[in-house]
Design a protein around this motif. Structure first.
Motif, PDB file in Angstrom:
ATOM      1  N   ARG A  70       1.046  -1.205  -0.026  1.00 56.14           N
ATOM      2  CA  ARG A  70       0.061  -0.049  -0.025  1.00 56.14           C
ATOM      3  C   ARG A  70       0.965   1.130  -0.040  1.00 56.14           C
ATOM      4  O   ARG A  70       1.811   1.067   0.756  1.00 56.14           O
ATOM      5  N   ASP A 108      -2.247   5.374  -2.477  1.00 53.13           N
ATOM      6  CA  ASP A 108      -3.494   4.780  -2.024  1.00 53.13           C
ATOM      7  C   ASP A 108      -4.277   5.847  -1.061  1.00 53.13           C
ATOM      8  O   ASP A 108      -5.512   5.724  -1.208  1.00 53.13           O
ATOM      9  N   GLN A 145      -8.341   8.504  -4.907  1.00 52.65           N
ATOM     10  CA  GLN A 145      -7.642   8.046  -3.465  1.00 52.65           C
ATOM     11  C   GLN A 145      -8.256   9.043  -2.352  1.00 52.65           C
ATOM     12  O   GLN A 145      -8.449  10.320  -2.594  1.00 52.65           O
ATOM     13  N   TRP A 192      -3.976   2.315   7.134  1.00 58.50           N
ATOM     14  CA  TRP A 192      -3.949   1.241   6.348  1.00 58.50           C
ATOM     15  C   TRP A 192      -5.257   0.409   6.016  1.00 58.50           C
ATOM     16  O   TRP A 192      -5.614   0.306   4.731  1.00 58.50           O
ATOM     17  N   ALA A 203      -6.460   2.663   3.143  1.00 56.89           N
ATOM     18  CA  ALA A 203      -5.595   2.177   1.640  1.00 56.89           C
ATOM     19  C   ALA A 203      -6.240   0.860   1.360  1.00 56.89           C
ATOM     20  O   ALA A 203      -6.548   0.668   0.047  1.00 56.89           O
ATOM     21  N   ALA A 204      -6.589   0.042   2.163  1.00 56.33           N
ATOM     22  CA  ALA A 204      -7.057  -1.430   1.615  1.00 56.33           C
ATOM     23  C   ALA A 204      -8.247  -1.427   1.070  1.00 56.33           C
ATOM     24  O   ALA A 204      -8.674  -1.787   0.008  1.00 56.33           O
ATOM     25  N   SER A 208      -8.205   0.629  -2.478  1.00 53.08           N
ATOM     26  CA  SER A 208      -7.620  -0.442  -3.617  1.00 53.08           C
ATOM     27  C   SER A 208      -8.401  -1.497  -3.780  1.00 53.08           C
ATOM     28  O   SER A 208      -8.583  -2.050  -5.008  1.00 53.08           O
TER      29      SER A 208
END
Ligand code: UDP
Length: 399
Positions: A3, A107, A131, A368, A371-372, A375
């Motif tokens: 990421r 991301d 994003q 995190w 970002a996960a 994406s």
């Protein structure tokens, strides 16, 4: 899967970088090489006058008794004013800002500064970037409206009061969470050391109380006057002044007669704080959060008007510090606390009770997750995150 994060901060003071570094290190500790983080001083990177001069001008801007700064802070502390000013700023600097976003595909964009947030959302919209933007707020109570752009997907605040401010600025309730202040792990580690070990490590005396005097990353405020006032009273203590990047201050203090240890910018502030019995400081939010973690009582000799005023109230009302805005007052407060070890110990316990050592990991995990999710949703739509960004970048080369 890796990421990518774009961390934006600026060296207006030392706190924005310190917070960004804390979260970067935590992402790497928890996710290893799965996390790729680009750290950019956004105001300097724009290379647009006057923005790129802000880090150099900051000490002077908050100086002059802080009156022009205070005026600017309160006049601009409304979402409508921030939107208007940011729109002008974006119009002027958009070429550089768009280039920066294209050069660092990520991301998640994460801002650790109040200034660029509205302009970032305008840039994102203009470039068609999908994003998310996360903002990590770094003022405990009196956070400026510029932190709270309603278009950010996630706003993480250090306190309930800062979250309430976000809601008053119109941020949707599901986008703002209380996280605490991000603090470098070294402070958590130092909190577990015996004080004697920290003193031995730094070559400090073991038997005498140690007073640490700090003015943030830039050695701001009337620190020289506070030190002079204190030295004149011959306190039964070892005095250490950390002048940070303020070389002129270090030079003035090194010329003073009397027992005084003067350091420039130190990279292991955690050891210095752990070694100390008392911290005499400007009310910078990062310094406060660090002092909470090592359980260090505080005397505040100054606060940047506007954004730091609330920090003083937060600590003093909770019994972890004293407000002493004149140099003689600060010196007297130090002498008084030196003579009352029990009062000092109580203040230290109250400071420790305000610590949020889990905050940095919480923030890293939230980023995190963002970002996960981002994406993941792009892949579900069959779009590679970085191909999508390249495409929008090409489409906007002429903007
Ligand atoms: N700091 C440091 N070394 C120094 C002086 C300061 O690492 O020699 C760090 C300090 O630990 C804190 C930050 O700089 O993390 C100062 O942030 P704060 O919010 O207190 O004040 P600012 O400098 O942003 O006004």
């Amino acid at each position: 899967m890796q990421r990518k994060f774009l961390f934006l901060f600026s060296d207006t003071g030392g706190g924005h970088r310190a917070a960004a570094q804390a979260v970067r290190d935590e992402l790497m500790r928890v996710y290893g090489s799965g996390a790729a983080i680009a750290m950019i001083d956004v105001l300097t990177a724009l290379r647009r006058w006057p923005f790129d001069r802000f880090p150099a001008w900051y000490p002077a801007m908050v100086g002059l008794n802080g009156i022009p700064w205070k005026l600017g802070f309160y006049l601009s502390d409304h979402s409508a004013v921030v939107r208007l000013v940011s729109w002008w700023g974006w119009l002027y600097g958009r070429g550089a800002l768009h280039r920066l976003l294209r050069q660092h595909p990520a991301d998640v964009i994460v801002s650790f500064h109040a200034v660029p947030n509205y302009a970032l959302t305008l840039a994102r919209r203009h470039l068609g970037l999908s994003q998310p933007l996360a903002v990590v707020v770094l003022d405990l109570l009196s956070a400026h409206a510029a932190w709270f752009t309603c278009d950010a997907e996630l706003i993480l605040t250090p306190t309930d009061a800062a979250r309430a401010r976000a809601l008053r600025c119109g941020v949707p309730i599901d986008r703002v969470q209380v996280a605490g202040m991000p603090t470098r792990r070294a402070f958590m580690e130092a909190a577990a050391w015996p004080r004697a070990a920290a003193r031995a490590h730094l070559g400090l005396p073991q038997e005498t109380p140690v007073i640490l005097l700090v003015g943030g990353g830039d050695g701001l405020g009337p620190l020289a006057a506070v030190v002079k006032s204190l030295v004149a009273r011959c306190p039964p203590a070892h005095l250490v002044v950390i002048a940070g990047r303020n070389q002129a201050l270090a030079t003035v203090l090194r010329a003073l007669p009397g027992p005084l240890q003067v350091e420039g910018f130190v990279s292991d502030m955690a050891s210095w704080m752990r070694a100390a019995d008392l911290l005499v400081t400007k009310a910078g939010p990062n310094t406060l959060a660090e002092a909470f973690i090592v359980g260090l009582p505080m005397v505040f000799y100054a606060a940047v008007p506007g954004q730091e005023a609330g920090n003083v109230a937060y600590v003093v009302e909770r019994g972890a510090g004293l407000w002493a805005p004149r140099p003689e007052q600060a010196a007297e407060a130090v002498l008084s606390l030196l003579s009352r070890p029990q009062a000092r110990a109580e203040m230290a316990a109250r400071a420790a009770s305000l610590a949020r050592p889990e905050a940095t990991e919480f923030i890293a995990r939230k980023l995190w997750e963002l970002a996960a999710n981002h994406s993941g949703s792009r892949q579900a739509n069959g779009i590679s995150p970085h191909r999508a960004q390249r495409a929008t970048g090409r489409a906007s080369l002429h903007n």
